[in-house]
Structure formats: structure tokens, C-alpha cells
Motif scaffolding. Structure first.
Motif, PDB file in Angstrom:
ATOM      1  N   THR A   1       0.825  -1.198   0.000  1.00 56.07           N
ATOM      2  CA  THR A   1       0.000   0.000   0.000  1.00 56.07           C
ATOM      3  C   THR A   1       0.863   1.254   0.000  1.00 56.07           C
ATOM      4  O   THR A   1       0.591   2.218  -0.718  1.00 56.07           O
ATOM      5  CB  THR A   1      -0.933  -0.003   1.224  1.00 56.07           C
ATOM      6  OG1 THR A   1      -1.682  -1.213   1.217  1.00 56.07           O
ATOM      7  CG2 THR A   1      -1.880   1.176   1.200  1.00 56.07           C
ATOM      8  N   TYR A   2       1.916   1.248   0.782  1.00 55.76           N
ATOM      9  CA  TYR A   2       2.827   2.397   0.826  1.00 55.76           C
ATOM     10  C   TYR A   2       3.530   2.587  -0.519  1.00 55.76           C
ATOM     11  O   TYR A   2       3.633   3.714  -1.017  1.00 55.76           O
ATOM     12  CB  TYR A   2       3.849   2.210   1.938  1.00 55.76           C
ATOM     13  CG  TYR A   2       4.872   3.319   1.988  1.00 55.76           C
ATOM     14  CD1 TYR A   2       4.543   4.551   2.529  1.00 55.76           C
ATOM     15  CD2 TYR A   2       6.153   3.135   1.488  1.00 55.76           C
ATOM     16  CE1 TYR A   2       5.461   5.576   2.575  1.00 55.76           C
ATOM     17  CE2 TYR A   2       7.086   4.157   1.525  1.00 55.76           C
ATOM     18  CZ  TYR A   2       6.736   5.369   2.070  1.00 55.76           C
ATOM     19  OH  TYR A   2       7.646   6.377   2.104  1.00 55.76           O
ATOM     20  N   LEU A   3       3.999   1.494  -1.107  1.00 54.97           N
ATOM     21  CA  LEU A   3       4.678   1.602  -2.401  1.00 54.97           C
ATOM     22  C   LEU A   3       3.735   2.096  -3.492  1.00 54.97           C
ATOM     23  O   LEU A   3       4.134   2.869  -4.358  1.00 54.97           O
ATOM     24  CB  LEU A   3       5.270   0.253  -2.805  1.00 54.97           C
ATOM     25  CG  LEU A   3       6.545  -0.159  -2.098  1.00 54.97           C
ATOM     26  CD1 LEU A   3       6.951  -1.561  -2.521  1.00 54.97           C
ATOM     27  CD2 LEU A   3       7.658   0.818  -2.404  1.00 54.97           C
TER      28      LEU A   3
ATOM     29  N   ALA B   1       2.948   3.373 -10.566  1.00 59.33           N
ATOM     30  CA  ALA B   1       3.299   2.597 -11.760  1.00 59.33           C
ATOM     31  C   ALA B   1       4.042   1.315 -11.403  1.00 59.33           C
ATOM     32  O   ALA B   1       3.971   0.324 -12.133  1.00 59.33           O
ATOM     33  CB  ALA B   1       4.143   3.440 -12.705  1.00 59.33           C
ATOM     34  N   LEU B   2       4.728   1.318 -10.290  1.00 55.35           N
ATOM     35  CA  LEU B   2       5.500   0.145  -9.866  1.00 55.35           C
ATOM     36  C   LEU B   2       4.582  -1.029  -9.526  1.00 55.35           C
ATOM     37  O   LEU B   2       4.868  -2.175  -9.860  1.00 55.35           O
ATOM     38  CB  LEU B   2       6.371   0.510  -8.658  1.00 55.35           C
ATOM     39  CG  LEU B   2       7.326  -0.544  -8.159  1.00 55.35           C
ATOM     40  CD1 LEU B   2       8.417  -0.789  -9.194  1.00 55.35           C
ATOM     41  CD2 LEU B   2       7.938  -0.110  -6.840  1.00 55.35           C
ATOM     42  N   ILE B   3       3.465  -0.752  -8.894  1.00 54.97           N
ATOM     43  CA  ILE B   3       2.538  -1.810  -8.478  1.00 54.97           C
ATOM     44  C   ILE B   3       1.491  -2.080  -9.557  1.00 54.97           C
ATOM     45  O   ILE B   3       1.118  -3.224  -9.800  1.00 54.97           O
ATOM     46  CB  ILE B   3       1.853  -1.426  -7.144  1.00 54.97           C
ATOM     47  CG1 ILE B   3       2.886  -1.252  -6.022  1.00 54.97           C
ATOM     48  CG2 ILE B   3       0.815  -2.453  -6.734  1.00 54.97           C
ATOM     49  CD1 ILE B   3       3.564  -2.517  -5.577  1.00 54.97           C
TER      50      ILE B   3
ATOM     51  N   VAL C   1       2.065 -13.922 -10.546  1.00 56.98           N
ATOM     52  CA  VAL C   1       2.569 -13.932  -9.172  1.00 56.98           C
ATOM     53  C   VAL C   1       2.741 -12.514  -8.649  1.00 56.98           C
ATOM     54  O   VAL C   1       2.426 -12.218  -7.499  1.00 56.98           O
ATOM     55  CB  VAL C   1       3.906 -14.714  -9.097  1.00 56.98           C
ATOM     56  CG1 VAL C   1       4.471 -14.674  -7.701  1.00 56.98           C
ATOM     57  CG2 VAL C   1       3.705 -16.148  -9.534  1.00 56.98           C
ATOM     58  N   MET C   2       3.218 -11.605  -9.507  1.00 55.13           N
ATOM     59  CA  MET C   2       3.402 -10.221  -9.084  1.00 55.13           C
ATOM     60  C   MET C   2       2.059  -9.525  -8.842  1.00 55.13           C
ATOM     61  O   MET C   2       1.999  -8.491  -8.187  1.00 55.13           O
ATOM     62  CB  MET C   2       4.216  -9.450 -10.127  1.00 55.13           C
ATOM     63  CG  MET C   2       5.616  -9.982 -10.315  1.00 55.13           C
ATOM     64  SD  MET C   2       6.606  -9.894  -8.824  1.00 55.13           S
ATOM     65  CE  MET C   2       6.911  -8.152  -8.773  1.00 55.13           C
ATOM     66  N   GLY C   3       0.994 -10.100  -9.348  1.00 52.21           N
ATOM     67  CA  GLY C   3      -0.336  -9.563  -9.104  1.00 52.21           C
ATOM     68  C   GLY C   3      -0.757  -9.671  -7.654  1.00 52.21           C
ATOM     69  O   GLY C   3      -1.657  -8.956  -7.204  1.00 52.21           O
TER      70      GLY C   3
ATOM     71  N   TRP D   1      -0.216  -6.355  -6.132  1.00 46.85           N
ATOM     72  CA  TRP D   1      -1.268  -5.414  -6.515  1.00 46.85           C
ATOM     73  C   TRP D   1      -2.524  -5.661  -5.673  1.00 46.85           C
ATOM     74  O   TRP D   1      -3.163  -4.720  -5.198  1.00 46.85           O
ATOM     75  CB  TRP D   1      -1.576  -5.563  -8.002  1.00 46.85           C
ATOM     76  CG  TRP D   1      -2.680  -4.674  -8.462  1.00 46.85           C
ATOM     77  CD1 TRP D   1      -2.604  -3.340  -8.718  1.00 46.85           C
ATOM     78  CD2 TRP D   1      -4.028  -5.054  -8.704  1.00 46.85           C
ATOM     79  NE1 TRP D   1      -3.821  -2.868  -9.115  1.00 46.85           N
ATOM     80  CE2 TRP D   1      -4.727  -3.904  -9.118  1.00 46.85           C
ATOM     81  CE3 TRP D   1      -4.721  -6.258  -8.627  1.00 46.85           C
ATOM     82  CZ2 TRP D   1      -6.070  -3.924  -9.433  1.00 46.85           C
ATOM     83  CZ3 TRP D   1      -6.053  -6.275  -8.950  1.00 46.85           C
ATOM     84  CH2 TRP D   1      -6.720  -5.121  -9.343  1.00 46.85           C
ATOM     85  N   LYS D   2      -2.853  -6.940  -5.467  1.00 44.41           N
ATOM     86  CA  LYS D   2      -4.014  -7.275  -4.655  1.00 44.41           C
ATOM     87  C   LYS D   2      -3.810  -6.886  -3.200  1.00 44.41           C
ATOM     88  O   LYS D   2      -4.735  -6.414  -2.537  1.00 44.41           O
ATOM     89  CB  LYS D   2      -4.317  -8.771  -4.760  1.00 44.41           C
ATOM     90  CG  LYS D   2      -4.843  -9.157  -6.110  1.00 44.41           C
ATOM     91  CD  LYS D   2      -5.044 -10.643  -6.230  1.00 44.41           C
ATOM     92  CE  LYS D   2      -5.469 -10.971  -7.654  1.00 44.41           C
ATOM     93  NZ  LYS D   2      -5.622 -12.393  -7.873  1.00 44.41           N
TER      94      LYS D   2
END
Length: 85
Positions: free
Chosen positions: A36-38, A44-46, A53-55, A58-59
């Protein structure tokens, strides 16, 4: 013989930490708060990885944004438990 007893004792500690529910919850909460902080600092990073897996990151950021009062209460409870126990 004593060396093997110490080694077995250390292995038991390592294995029991893998299945510790409190540690699992701490890792999940820290992941949610970090994502959440990132996302607030660099969206754009998230946002570019919404699938795969990287999703999961995001979730986790979505959960942190939408359920922020509940996540913060859970963080306070975990902090209190960590200090007291």
C-alpha cells in the motif's frame, strides 16, 4: 552426543517457526502495508503487474487501500501481541 542434541533442538525451532500462525499473520500484514505504501509513492510500480505472481502485490495494495481501518487495527493488535508475548 551433546552436539547432536543441540543440532536437533535448533532444527525443531526452525521447523516450528515455519508453521507459526502469528508469524504468518505478521508477514501478511507487513506485505499489505508495504504494498500500500509503495503504491501511494510509485503507483506505476505496483499497477503494471496485475496478473500472475506479481499480481499478489497489486491485490495486497488494494486490500490495504480499501480496508485500511481494519488493517491498521490488525497491525496495532499484532504490535501489542508482539510486545506482550
Amino acid at each position: 552426543m551433546n552436539y547432536f542434541r543441540v543440532l536437533n533442538y535448533q532444527q525443531k525451532i526452525i521447523h516450528s517457526a515455519l508453521f507459526n500462525f502469528q508469524s504468518l499473520m505478521l508477514v501478511v500484514l507487513l506485505t499489505i502495508c508495504t504494498c500500500t505504501y509503495l503504491r501511494a509513492q510509485a503507483p506505476a510500480l505496483i499497477d503494471r503487474n496485475k496478473t500472475g505472481v506479481m499480481g499478489l502485490f497489486w491485490k495486497a495494495a488494494r486490500i490495504g487501500e480499501r480496508l485500511s481501518p481494519y488493517v491498521s487495527i490488525a497491525c496495532l493488535i499484532m504490535a501489542f501481541q508482539f510486545i506482550m508475548y
